[in-house]
Design an enzyme around this catalytic site. Structure first.
Site, PDB file in Angstrom:
ATOM      1  N   CYS A  68       0.825  -1.210   0.000  1.00  0.00           N
ATOM      2  CA  CYS A  68       0.000   0.000   0.000  1.00  0.00           C
ATOM      3  C   CYS A  68       0.861   1.263   0.000  1.00  0.00           C
ATOM      4  O   CYS A  68       0.564   2.231  -0.702  1.00  0.00           O
ATOM      5  CB  CYS A  68      -0.908   0.016   1.231  1.00  0.00           C
ATOM      6  SG  CYS A  68      -1.955  -1.431   1.392  1.00  0.00           S
ATOM      7  N   THR A  69       1.927   1.249   0.771  1.00  0.00           N
ATOM      8  CA  THR A  69       2.758   2.431   0.981  1.00  0.00           C
ATOM      9  C   THR A  69       3.810   2.630  -0.098  1.00  0.00           C
ATOM     10  O   THR A  69       4.108   3.755  -0.484  1.00  0.00           O
ATOM     11  CB  THR A  69       3.451   2.334   2.364  1.00  0.00           C
ATOM     12  OG1 THR A  69       2.426   2.225   3.353  1.00  0.00           O
ATOM     13  CG2 THR A  69       4.311   3.544   2.647  1.00  0.00           C
TER      14      THR A  69
END
Length: 181
Positions: A68-69
């Protein structure tokens, strides 16, 4: 248009016919379930926020998680102008996390820019209404959101980009979503 078939069969009200249910199907309205931005006192009703114009809802399994990051959300931040050029008014990132975590994550990724809003679905109720929860207990300790992007126009889902394995960054990758417009 992407549709992922739900394994369960849903019976209709008359109990005689059966139909298959699709996750977050094209034409579905955005749930009125409240999510939070920045704090538990700052309610956001995405049904209202998306009722006019085009918006993208981007669901992730977990704030600060590697996929996600490092890959998924940076693609949306990097391509904000391209999305705007294609008529997208708002981009919302949703995670089944508390609002303090999503706020910190957004601040970390945006570096004082504000083109994307980070929202907390603290209880998972919003994601459940979309039928996009999966059992992530082994990694995250509870149910979490499948990785997805939904193009919403005037409060209704127009296109879906739902990862078939729940967590990969493929179908919902920002460049793939952009190329589908």
């Amino acid at each position: 248009m992407q549709h992922i078939l739900r394994p369960a069969i849903r019976q209709s009200a008359n109990q005689f016919k059966q139909s298959y249910r699709f996750y977050a199907a094209v034409g579905d309205a955005i749930p009125k379930t409240v999510v939070f931005e920045g704090s538990p006192g700052n309610d956001v009703n995405l049904a209202k926020e998306t009722e006019k114009g085009k918006s993208l809802l981007v669901g992730v399994p977990g704030a600060f998680s590697p996929g996600c990051t490092q890959k998924h959300i940076p693609g949306y931040i990097k391509n904000v102008e391209e999305f705007k050029n294609k008529g997208v008014d708002n981009i919302f990132v949703l995670a089944v996390n508390d609002p303090f975590v999503t706020k910190a994550w957004g601040e970390n990724l945006l570096k004082d820019q504000a083109p994307v809003r980070f929202l907390a679905d603290s209880t998972g109720d919003f994601t459940k209404e979309l039928d996009l929860l999966f059992d992530a207990t082994k990694v995250f300790g509870n149910e979490r959101s499948k990785r997805y992007a939904l193009l919403v126009e005037d409060g209704k889902i127009k296109q879906t980009f739902i990862e078939p394995d729940n967590t990969s960054v493929d179908v919902s990758d920002a460049t793939k979503v952009l190329s589908s417009f």
